[in-house]
Design a protein around this motif. Sequence first.
Motif, PDB file in Angstrom:
ATOM      1  N   GLN A  43     -12.866  -0.407  -2.228  1.00 29.23           N
ATOM      2  CA  GLN A  43     -12.468  -0.964  -3.521  1.00 29.23           C
ATOM      3  C   GLN A  43     -10.948  -1.043  -3.668  1.00 29.23           C
ATOM      4  N   CYS A  44     -10.226  -0.683  -2.602  1.00 27.61           N
ATOM      5  CA  CYS A  44      -8.759  -0.621  -2.657  1.00 27.61           C
ATOM      6  C   CYS A  44      -8.290   0.342  -3.744  1.00 27.61           C
ATOM      7  N   ILE A  71      -0.676  -0.395   6.751  1.00 33.39           N
ATOM      8  CA  ILE A  71      -0.079   0.732   6.042  1.00 33.39           C
ATOM      9  C   ILE A  71       1.337   1.011   6.525  1.00 33.39           C
ATOM     10  N   ALA A  72       1.679   0.535   7.711  1.00 36.00           N
ATOM     11  CA  ALA A  72       2.998   0.825   8.284  1.00 36.00           C
ATOM     12  C   ALA A  72       3.906  -0.400   8.345  1.00 36.00           C
ATOM     13  N   LEU A  76       4.713  -2.227   2.410  1.00 36.57           N
ATOM     14  CA  LEU A  76       4.810  -0.776   2.265  1.00 36.57           C
ATOM     15  C   LEU A  76       5.956  -0.180   3.075  1.00 36.57           C
ATOM     16  N   CYS A  77       6.420  -0.906   4.076  1.00 37.71           N
ATOM     17  CA  CYS A  77       7.559  -0.476   4.896  1.00 37.71           C
ATOM     18  C   CYS A  77       8.488  -1.679   5.079  1.00 37.71           C
ATOM     19  N   GLU A 100      -2.627   0.465  -3.339  1.00 40.81           N
ATOM     20  CA  GLU A 100      -3.679  -0.343  -3.947  1.00 40.81           C
ATOM     21  C   GLU A 100      -3.245  -1.802  -4.088  1.00 40.81           C
ATOM     22  N   ASN A 101      -2.003  -2.017  -4.505  1.00 38.75           N
ATOM     23  CA  ASN A 101      -1.504  -3.391  -4.644  1.00 38.75           C
ATOM     24  C   ASN A 101      -1.443  -4.102  -3.298  1.00 38.75           C
TER      25      ASN A 101
END
Length: 244
Positions: A43-44, A71-72, A76-77, A100-101
Amino acid sequence: DALPIYPDVFYMYEPLQTVERTQGKFHLNYDSLVQKFLTGVLQCKFTDQVFLKDIETYYRKPLHPRISHAIASPPLCPYNISDPRWDPRLCAKMTSEALENACKNSYTLTVIKVLLSRMPRKGGIRKALAVCDSPDIDCKTVLLVRDPRAVIPSSLSVNFYREVHGVAKHGTRMFSYKICKETEESLNFVKNLPPWQRSKIKVLRYEDFAKNPLDEMKRLFDLDRKSTRLNSSHVALSRMPSSA
């Protein structure tokens, strides 16, 4: 290995390792914790700070063989992990809102690989599919199976089981029986599902994928194109250990 590099895929490799590492910090049994965590990922939703801290550490670990591109990497980075300037220390501290975004808005498909041996006991594929029961999750499932003769040596090499009683190879016999029985049970379970549910599951032989990876990847993404929702999810269920 191909899934993490697709730009539209938010991919997490064996996320149940997060549950295993953190379960001692919760007052929930393993079964309930698995359902809570996997449902949240699909569901994030990453609201639990214990899970979030483990995800931030584990999925940005430079030496992780399946480091998460999603994620990396941006947003986000600051850099993609393929960029020589990439360094996890440059990534902003992960927050629930940021993750989540990114999951909801930067990717159209969430994919997780779940090793069935990490599912709760006496649950297997039935428990894995239960995370798709939420009405706001549009799940497609890939059940990956492999010839046990190839699984056994790789499983022994990563200590999924240990040999006992010397030349009698009692450990190998017991492990062989276990994986064959579990594979048979999973296939029979899928076979006996109602047609509408079975149509959302693809059984994939590892040997077929290894022989024609491009053709099989096309079929996997064709499965997703049948989705009626923008943010759909794939649950890749594997009977193989991580190194296989």
